[in-house]
Design a protein around this motif. Sequence first.
Motif, PDB file in Angstrom:
ATOM      1  N   ARG A   1       0.773   5.146 -14.912  1.00 33.00           N
ATOM      2  CA  ARG A   1       0.341   4.809 -13.551  1.00 33.00           C
ATOM      3  C   ARG A   1      -0.178   3.372 -13.510  1.00 33.00           C
ATOM      4  N   THR A   2      -0.958   2.997 -14.494  1.00 33.06           N
ATOM      5  CA  THR A   2      -1.491   1.632 -14.563  1.00 33.06           C
ATOM      6  C   THR A   2      -0.355   0.621 -14.673  1.00 33.06           C
ATOM      7  N   ARG A   3       0.631   0.936 -15.471  1.00 24.90           N
ATOM      8  CA  ARG A   3       1.782   0.038 -15.628  1.00 24.90           C
ATOM      9  C   ARG A   3       2.542  -0.104 -14.310  1.00 24.90           C
ATOM     10  N   GLN A   4       2.769   1.011 -13.648  1.00 28.97           N
ATOM     11  CA  GLN A   4       3.496   0.965 -12.384  1.00 28.97           C
ATOM     12  C   GLN A   4       2.701   0.248 -11.301  1.00 28.97           C
ATOM     13  N   LEU A   5       1.374   0.422 -11.297  1.00 34.65           N
ATOM     14  CA  LEU A   5       0.536  -0.317 -10.341  1.00 34.65           C
ATOM     15  C   LEU A   5       0.613  -1.820 -10.609  1.00 34.65           C
ATOM     16  N   ALA A   6       0.623  -2.187 -11.876  1.00 30.45           N
ATOM     17  CA  ALA A   6       0.736  -3.616 -12.230  1.00 30.45           C
ATOM     18  C   ALA A   6       2.082  -4.166 -11.791  1.00 30.45           C
ATOM     19  N   LEU A   7       3.137  -3.397 -11.998  1.00 29.03           N
ATOM     20  CA  LEU A   7       4.465  -3.837 -11.554  1.00 29.03           C
ATOM     21  C   LEU A   7       4.526  -3.937 -10.033  1.00 29.03           C
ATOM     22  N   SER A   8       3.874  -3.015  -9.369  1.00 31.13           N
ATOM     23  CA  SER A   8       3.839  -3.049  -7.907  1.00 31.13           C
ATOM     24  C   SER A   8       3.089  -4.287  -7.413  1.00 31.13           C
ATOM     25  N   GLY A   9       1.987  -4.605  -8.074  1.00 28.48           N
ATOM     26  CA  GLY A   9       1.234  -5.813  -7.720  1.00 28.48           C
ATOM     27  C   GLY A   9       2.048  -7.073  -7.967  1.00 28.48           C
ATOM     28  N   GLU A  10       2.798  -7.067  -9.055  1.00 27.34           N
ATOM     29  CA  GLU A  10       3.667  -8.200  -9.368  1.00 27.34           C
ATOM     30  C   GLU A  10       4.755  -8.350  -8.296  1.00 27.34           C
ATOM     31  N   GLN A  11       5.319  -7.224  -7.882  1.00 29.65           N
ATOM     32  CA  GLN A  11       6.341  -7.256  -6.828  1.00 29.65           C
ATOM     33  C   GLN A  11       5.755  -7.768  -5.519  1.00 29.65           C
TER      34      GLN A  11
ATOM     35  N   LYS B   1       0.831  -1.219   0.000  1.00 27.28           N
ATOM     36  CA  LYS B   1       0.000   0.000   0.000  1.00 27.28           C
ATOM     37  C   LYS B   1       0.857   1.256   0.000  1.00 27.28           C
ATOM     38  N   ARG B   2       1.937   1.258   0.789  1.00 23.95           N
ATOM     39  CA  ARG B   2       2.830   2.425   0.808  1.00 23.95           C
ATOM     40  C   ARG B   2       3.460   2.655  -0.559  1.00 23.95           C
ATOM     41  N   ARG B   3       3.861   1.571  -1.195  1.00 24.34           N
ATOM     42  CA  ARG B   3       4.477   1.684  -2.516  1.00 24.34           C
ATOM     43  C   ARG B   3       3.487   2.302  -3.499  1.00 24.34           C
ATOM     44  N   ASP B   4       2.234   1.853  -3.437  1.00 25.24           N
ATOM     45  CA  ASP B   4       1.227   2.394  -4.345  1.00 25.24           C
ATOM     46  C   ASP B   4       0.962   3.869  -4.075  1.00 25.24           C
ATOM     47  N   VAL B   5       0.849   4.233  -2.810  1.00 25.01           N
ATOM     48  CA  VAL B   5       0.529   5.620  -2.478  1.00 25.01           C
ATOM     49  C   VAL B   5       1.721   6.540  -2.681  1.00 25.01           C
ATOM     50  N   PHE B   6       2.854   6.193  -2.083  1.00 26.86           N
ATOM     51  CA  PHE B   6       3.981   7.123  -2.070  1.00 26.86           C
ATOM     52  C   PHE B   6       4.872   7.037  -3.311  1.00 26.86           C
ATOM     53  N   ASP B   7       4.940   5.894  -3.925  1.00 28.91           N
ATOM     54  CA  ASP B   7       5.838   5.754  -5.071  1.00 28.91           C
ATOM     55  C   ASP B   7       5.126   5.854  -6.416  1.00 28.91           C
ATOM     56  N   ILE B   8       3.804   5.658  -6.415  1.00 28.79           N
ATOM     57  CA  ILE B   8       3.101   5.638  -7.702  1.00 28.79           C
ATOM     58  C   ILE B   8       2.016   6.711  -7.764  1.00 28.79           C
ATOM     59  N   ASN B   9       0.999   6.582  -6.931  1.00 30.40           N
ATOM     60  CA  ASN B   9      -0.156   7.479  -7.031  1.00 30.40           C
ATOM     61  C   ASN B   9       0.197   8.937  -6.768  1.00 30.40           C
ATOM     62  N   ARG B  10       0.848   9.203  -5.664  1.00 31.88           N
ATOM     63  CA  ARG B  10       1.138  10.585  -5.303  1.00 31.88           C
ATOM     64  C   ARG B  10       2.069  11.258  -6.319  1.00 31.88           C
ATOM     65  N   PRO B  11       3.189  10.644  -6.679  1.00 27.79           N
ATOM     66  CA  PRO B  11       4.068  11.333  -7.645  1.00 27.79           C
ATOM     67  C   PRO B  11       3.427  11.544  -9.016  1.00 27.79           C
ATOM     68  N   LEU B  12       2.626  10.582  -9.444  1.00 25.51           N
ATOM     69  CA  LEU B  12       2.066  10.703 -10.791  1.00 25.51           C
ATOM     70  C   LEU B  12       0.841  11.607 -10.837  1.00 25.51           C
ATOM     71  N   SER B  13       0.130  11.747  -9.740  1.00 25.36           N
ATOM     72  CA  SER B  13      -1.070  12.568  -9.783  1.00 25.36           C
ATOM     73  C   SER B  13      -0.810  13.997  -9.354  1.00 25.36           C
ATOM     74  N   ASP B  14      -0.003  14.189  -8.324  1.00 23.86           N
ATOM     75  CA  ASP B  14       0.195  15.533  -7.791  1.00 23.86           C
ATOM     76  C   ASP B  14       1.042  16.401  -8.703  1.00 23.86           C
ATOM     77  N   THR B  15       2.155  15.901  -9.101  1.00 22.46           N
ATOM     78  CA  THR B  15       3.089  16.762  -9.822  1.00 22.46           C
ATOM     79  C   THR B  15       2.976  16.656 -11.333  1.00 22.46           C
TER      80      THR B  15
END
Length: 188
Positions: free
Chosen positions: A128-138, A105-119
């Motif tokens: 974002r979808t690709r990174q979420l998929a990679l995060s799920g795979e990890q 959950k931290r990886r999704d929020v702090f490493d993916i969602n927040r950086p890609l949506s805020d800035t």
Amino acid sequence: MARGPSAPAPSSGGGGGGGGGGGGGGGAPAGGYDLSSDPILKRIKSLGEQSIREAEADALRQRTQLAIGSGDEELAKTLGLSKDVQEQAKGNTFGTKQELGRGYKRRDVFDINRPLSDTKNLFYSTERTRQLALSGEQYLRDQYTAKIAVQDKLAQISRDLVQAKLQAQMQSIMAEQDAYSRAISQVF
């Protein structure tokens, strides 16, 4: 008198006493030596049984710690541990299973969602979808690694228990051989 192939051969001992229920012999086993009264043998067998009980208790303790430490109620149930242990495993907020979930959950929020949506305003992007998929795979990889570690630990616990049982059995066999030697030396 002719004998058939299944008829017993006559005994060469020529004496009586041993037959069907009534005759002769004391409480000695087939070799003529009663090892059951040997005090050293009794003590070694008792120590071997105690060693096995201690190894089994240690294996149970290690399995319990593993189940609680993993935070996996199903593991505790699979290992046949008590309901209390299953509840402790489920309630362990810092178990391996719980820590993996929090890391995901931290990886999704702090490493993916927040950086890609805020800035970068890329919340709905394919990146974002690709990174979420990679995060799920990890996350799945991390779970697999944790399960392998649990299986390795369980295998080690089982090996240690088998080793303790084999050692106790070997000591018992050696003690029986020594007792037999003492019995023979007393006869001659």
